[in-house]
Design a protein around this motif. Structure first.
Motif, PDB file in Angstrom:
ATOM      1  N   SER A 220      15.218  19.659  65.897  1.00 45.79           N
ATOM      2  CA  SER A 220      14.153  20.607  65.576  1.00 45.79           C
ATOM      3  C   SER A 220      13.958  20.625  64.067  1.00 45.79           C
ATOM      4  CB  SER A 220      14.527  22.017  66.035  1.00 45.79           C
ATOM      5  OG  SER A 220      14.783  22.006  67.415  1.00 45.79           O
ATOM      6  N   PHE A 221      12.704  20.801  63.642  1.00 50.33           N
ATOM      7  CA  PHE A 221      12.484  20.929  62.195  1.00 50.33           C
ATOM      8  C   PHE A 221      11.641  22.156  61.876  1.00 50.33           C
ATOM      9  CE2 PHE A 221       8.033  19.740  61.901  1.00 50.33           C
ATOM     10  CZ  PHE A 221       7.820  18.803  62.890  1.00 50.33           C
ATOM     11  N   LEU A 222      11.887  22.667  60.704  1.00 43.77           N
ATOM     12  CA  LEU A 222      11.059  23.718  60.132  1.00 43.77           C
ATOM     13  C   LEU A 222      10.884  23.324  58.670  1.00 43.77           C
ATOM     14  CD1 LEU A 222       9.621  26.404  60.343  1.00 43.77           C
ATOM     15  CD2 LEU A 222      11.807  27.560  60.128  1.00 43.77           C
ATOM     16  N   VAL A 223       9.667  22.926  58.326  1.00 41.81           N
ATOM     17  CA  VAL A 223       9.393  22.476  56.961  1.00 41.81           C
ATOM     18  C   VAL A 223       8.491  23.504  56.296  1.00 41.81           C
ATOM     19  CG1 VAL A 223       8.431  20.635  55.517  1.00 41.81           C
ATOM     20  CG2 VAL A 223       9.556  20.059  57.685  1.00 41.81           C
ATOM     21  N   TYR A 224       9.011  24.171  55.305  1.00 40.96           N
ATOM     22  CA  TYR A 224       8.203  25.135  54.547  1.00 40.96           C
ATOM     23  C   TYR A 224       7.545  24.414  53.391  1.00 40.96           C
ATOM     24  CZ  TYR A 224      10.401  29.105  56.900  1.00 40.96           C
ATOM     25  OH  TYR A 224      10.812  30.012  57.819  1.00 40.96           O
ATOM     26  N   ARG A 225       6.248  24.628  53.263  1.00 35.63           N
ATOM     27  CA  ARG A 225       5.528  24.067  52.112  1.00 35.63           C
ATOM     28  C   ARG A 225       4.881  25.229  51.369  1.00 35.63           C
ATOM     29  NH1 ARG A 225      -0.029  22.812  51.021  1.00 35.63           N
ATOM     30  NH2 ARG A 225      -0.254  21.080  49.550  1.00 35.63           N
ATOM     31  N   SER A 226       5.105  25.329  50.095  1.00 32.48           N
ATOM     32  CA  SER A 226       4.411  26.378  49.349  1.00 32.48           C
ATOM     33  C   SER A 226       3.708  25.790  48.140  1.00 32.48           C
ATOM     34  CB  SER A 226       5.358  27.507  48.955  1.00 32.48           C
ATOM     35  OG  SER A 226       6.398  27.012  48.172  1.00 32.48           O
ATOM     36  N   ARG A 227       2.493  26.285  47.946  1.00 27.28           N
ATOM     37  CA  ARG A 227       1.653  25.806  46.844  1.00 27.28           C
ATOM     38  C   ARG A 227       0.445  26.733  46.745  1.00 27.28           C
ATOM     39  NH1 ARG A 227      -2.385  22.071  46.142  1.00 27.28           N
ATOM     40  NH2 ARG A 227      -2.325  20.812  44.268  1.00 27.28           N
TER      41      ARG A 227
ATOM     42  N   ALA B 129       3.192  27.810  54.046  1.00 27.11           N
ATOM     43  CA  ALA B 129       2.824  27.366  55.390  1.00 27.11           C
ATOM     44  C   ALA B 129       4.020  26.662  56.037  1.00 27.11           C
ATOM     45  CB  ALA B 129       1.632  26.426  55.330  1.00 27.11           C
ATOM     46  N   PRO B 130       4.490  27.176  57.164  1.00 31.55           N
ATOM     47  CA  PRO B 130       5.603  26.521  57.845  1.00 31.55           C
ATOM     48  C   PRO B 130       5.128  25.521  58.913  1.00 31.55           C
ATOM     49  CG  PRO B 130       5.323  28.805  58.599  1.00 31.55           C
ATOM     50  CD  PRO B 130       4.117  28.454  57.778  1.00 31.55           C
ATOM     51  N   TYR B 131       5.621  24.313  58.822  1.00 29.95           N
ATOM     52  CA  TYR B 131       5.395  23.311  59.872  1.00 29.95           C
ATOM     53  C   TYR B 131       6.629  23.344  60.771  1.00 29.95           C
ATOM     54  CZ  TYR B 131       1.930  21.126  56.702  1.00 29.95           C
ATOM     55  OH  TYR B 131       0.869  20.857  55.869  1.00 29.95           O
ATOM     56  N   VAL B 132       6.422  23.590  62.051  1.00 32.18           N
ATOM     57  CA  VAL B 132       7.571  23.655  62.952  1.00 32.18           C
ATOM     58  C   VAL B 132       7.377  22.649  64.079  1.00 32.18           C
ATOM     59  CG1 VAL B 132       6.537  25.538  64.325  1.00 32.18           C
ATOM     60  CG2 VAL B 132       9.026  25.249  64.294  1.00 32.18           C
ATOM     61  N   GLY B 133       8.470  22.034  64.513  1.00 34.32           N
ATOM     62  CA  GLY B 133       8.312  21.050  65.586  1.00 34.32           C
ATOM     63  C   GLY B 133       9.585  20.277  65.893  1.00 34.32           C
ATOM     64  N   LEU B 134       9.376  19.134  66.540  1.00 40.06           N
ATOM     65  CA  LEU B 134      10.483  18.307  67.028  1.00 40.06           C
ATOM     66  C   LEU B 134      10.405  16.914  66.404  1.00 40.06           C
ATOM     67  CD1 LEU B 134      12.761  17.992  69.316  1.00 40.06           C
ATOM     68  CD2 LEU B 134      10.964  16.827  70.602  1.00 40.06           C
ATOM     69  N   TYR B 135      11.540  16.440  65.896  1.00 43.28           N
ATOM     70  CA  TYR B 135      11.634  15.055  65.434  1.00 43.28           C
ATOM     71  C   TYR B 135      12.181  14.184  66.557  1.00 43.28           C
ATOM     72  CZ  TYR B 135      11.242  16.053  60.371  1.00 43.28           C
ATOM     73  OH  TYR B 135      10.829  16.405  59.126  1.00 43.28           O
ATOM     74  N   ARG B 136      11.616  13.012  66.690  1.00 47.05           N
ATOM     75  CA  ARG B 136      12.223  11.986  67.531  1.00 47.05           C
ATOM     76  C   ARG B 136      12.501  10.785  66.631  1.00 47.05           C
ATOM     77  NH1 ARG B 136      11.246  13.416  72.924  1.00 47.05           N
ATOM     78  NH2 ARG B 136       9.441  14.795  73.144  1.00 47.05           N
ATOM     79  N   TYR B 137      13.750  10.405  66.582  1.00 47.64           N
ATOM     80  CA  TYR B 137      14.168   9.309  65.703  1.00 47.64           C
ATOM     81  C   TYR B 137      14.725   8.156  66.519  1.00 47.64           C
ATOM     82  CZ  TYR B 137      14.261  11.809  61.190  1.00 47.64           C
ATOM     83  OH  TYR B 137      13.931  12.461  60.036  1.00 47.64           O
TER      84      TYR B 137
END
Lengths: 176, 445
Positions: free
Chosen positions: A122-129, A134-142
């Motif tokens: 699972s990922f939660l990527v916070y981006r601020s600018r 804005a949080p991007y949330v989701g699933l990584y498949r590697y």
């Protein structure tokens, strides 16, 4: 950064299995650190020449890039282009660059062979600018290739967003 | 500010300016909803999204939740998504297939044609309650053109065909071209994103080539790299030499360009010889079927058409896309972009089409994120109320190129006429350049 060496692997719950999990976790944490510090060339060096990086649309997480709408469908050449672009002062959406912080968690190994480890997280990527978070949330498949020297290389990386739309995000201008 | 003064044109001086309250005022947005979105024809969906009987899609159009269904009789209908009992949404999925719809609140049942067919405990109602013609409501006007379904919420409206007017020729070119490969089909999935900017900024941006070299430098550099990898020489000359802007009646405007890389059927030299040959065969078919002039235009031209007020029809080297955008506040819009592919296209051409699309246009492309940044940057800039005017004068004194602002002026003239309460503008295009100026320009050469 040197990728973790894969020692061996074994049945779930065994020491070998735990060692492999730790190696993958370590690899993903280091990858996130590279992205959060915008060391994009070092990040690019983690990929195999036959790599693919995909981001399907928010309304179709199981999208097939051969026939469906995609947000991102990069082979290694385009990934190089993406990194070159993001390093440019003319990539206006990311100049000056945004601040990001990535939480990569709930790691599961979904397939292991002598050549490759498949993993989900699972990922939660916070981006601020510009005063917006804005949080991007989701699933990584590697799919991580295991090189002859025992190091991992990313062969396949798919970020499936659990968002209905890109609302405050506006775009996927960072590497997800 | 008096509404009359919002858009100012000085034909003598060759200048055109727009008051920035048009981009920031809640009162203007209210007028837009009343005088534009409640009066114009608005796009809802494409035929291929409801291909089979019983297929439905859900959309929000001008703030109204709607759903579009292909009935079991094959007829496409659009309904207001609100139960006539207490208002709950009848259709609660974005898409699917159903023979009828049951409201989840109290269980009123409607058939595929929207007719009320059953209510729980009918004894509580007068006899014949269900049989008395009660049904889901549709917008006052519903029509389609070449597979594109529209609605109009005005009590009285001109027909869709008249509304589209001569802009239909551009739609026809794109639709006729696809007929040769089985017609268009919307792909699964769409790009849904918000921009923190006034909706009209995206519209201006979509038919403006002036920003291309500055905003999209990284994309141009990437494409130059692609050519280099294919051992092709750098593109030389003015990229806008064979391009122009066009205005039509009813506020529609278009930008026409000729960049290579259109799978229908203007191949890029970076493609494989097989793909180039296939695209060229398609071009020959277009010319054979539609004549040299029209067939060549169908094949070569990229068409960026704004169907007033908020549908962009992109048939370009970035693929075939529809993009619609709705204001949710003066400084915010919701965008949805759909990708269309021909039903019969070789795997290889389909690949180039999808790749061309994903490279530039869309939330993760090398182009769109920088457009989003530019639009949001304008909106932040409008915080300086003292800077009252935006300028759209470029090209008023010459035959329009696609990097001129003729298209913006055409839009704004029509927009202004509607906001003032009229039905449209007498003149969409620029006034003729005064003879005096022509003579001066000639002398200067």
């Amino acid at each position: 950064m040197s990728a973790a060496k894969v020692l061996s692997y074994g049945e779930p719950g065994t020491t070998q299995d735990l060692m492999l999990r730790l190696a993958v976790e370590n690899f993903l944490a280091n990858e996130a650190a590279l992205l959060d510090s915008w060391r994009l060339d070092d990040w690019l060096a983690l990929f195999t020449p036959d790599a693919r990086y995909l981001v399907p649309p928010t309304d179709l997480p199981d999208a097939d890039p051969e026939r469906d709408c995609m947000f991102i469908d990069d082979d290694f050449e385009r990934l190089k282009g993406r990194v070159a672009r993001l390093k440019s002062r003319y990539a206006h959406r990311e100049y000056p660059v945004s601040r990001t912080r990535r939480l990569v968690t709930n790691l599961r190994l979904t397939g292991v062979t002598d050549e490759e480890v498949a993993a989900e997280a699972s990922f939660l990527v916070y981006r601020s600018r510009n005063e917006h978070l804005a949080p991007y949330v989701g699933l990584y498949r590697y799919r991580l290739a295991i090189e002859k020297n025992g190091e991992f290389r990313i062969r396949f990386r798919r970020a499936e967003l659990d968002l209905e739309r890109l609302s405050d995000h506006g775009a996927v201008s960072i590497i997800l | 500010m008096d509404l009359q003064d919002l858009v100012q044109e000085d034909a003598g001086a060759g200048t055109f300016r727009i008051h920035r309250s048009t981009m920031t005022s809640a009162e203007i947005l209210r007028l837009e909803q009343e005088r534009i979105f409640d009066r114009c024809w608005l796009y809802v969906g494409h035929d291929s999204e409801v291909a089979k009987n019983g297929d439905f899609i859900r959309r929000t159009i001008a703030g109204r939740p709607l759903f579009m269904v292909r009935g079991l009789d094959g007829v496409v209908r659009t309904f207001m998504n609100s139960c006539i009992h207490r208002g709950a949404q009848i259709c609660r999925q974005d898409q699917g297939n159903a023979g009828g719809f049951v409201c989840f609140y109290h269980g009123w049942s409607f058939n595929d044609r929207g007719e009320l067919i059953a209510v729980p405990d009918p004894e509580g109602y007068p006899e014949g309650f269900c049989e008395s013609g009660r049904r889901l409501l549709s917008p006052p006007h519903v029509d389609s053109y070449r597979g594109l379904h529209f609605v109009n919420f005005a009590a009285e409206a001109i027909s869709l065909v008249d509304y589209l007017g001569s802009a239909r020729e551009l739609i026809d070119q794109t639709m006729d071209a696809a007929e040769l490969v089985g017609g268009w089909q919307i792909t699964r999935g769409s790009a849904k994103y918000d921009i923190r900017a006034n909706w009209k900024l995206l519209l201006e941006n979509s038919v403006d080539n002036y920003h291309f070299q500055t905003v999209h430098k990284t994309f141009a550099d990437y494409m130059a790299g692609e050519r280099k990898r294919a051992n092709l020489p750098r593109l030389a000359g003015n990229p806008f030499a064979d391009s122009r802007g066009v205005t039509y009646e009813n506020g529609h405007v278009a930008m026409l360009t000729t960049a290579a890389g259109r799978s229908l059927a203007n191949p890029s030299p970076t493609w494989t010889p097989e793909a180039i040959a296939e695209a060229n065969r398609l071009r020959e078919q277009m010319i054979a079927t539609h004549g040299e002039e029209r067939g060549t235009a169908m094949a070569n031209r990229s068409r960026f058409l704004l169907v007033f007020p908020n549908l962009m029809f992109h048939d370009t080297q970035s693929g075939m896309k529809l993009r619609q955008f709705w204001p949710t506040a003066p400084d915010r819009m919701q965008v949805t972009q759909w990708e269309l592919v021909p039903r019969r296209e070789s795997k290889e051409l389909a690949y180039y089409r999808l790749q061309g699309g994903v490279t530039f246009q869309g939330p993760g492309g090398f182009g769109t994120p920088d457009d989003v940044e530019a639009l949001e940057s304008c909106q932040i800039g409008y915080g300086c109320h003292e800077v009252e005017w935006s300028d759209a004068s470029r090209g008023m004194r010459r035959d329009s190129r696609s990097d001129d602002e003729l298209t913006a002026r055409g839009f704004w003239r029509h927009w202004h006429a509607l906001i003032l309460g009229g039905t449209g503008t007498d003149r969409m295009g620029d006034p003729p350049v005064p003879q005096k100026v022509v003579a001066m320009q000639r002398a200067a050469r």
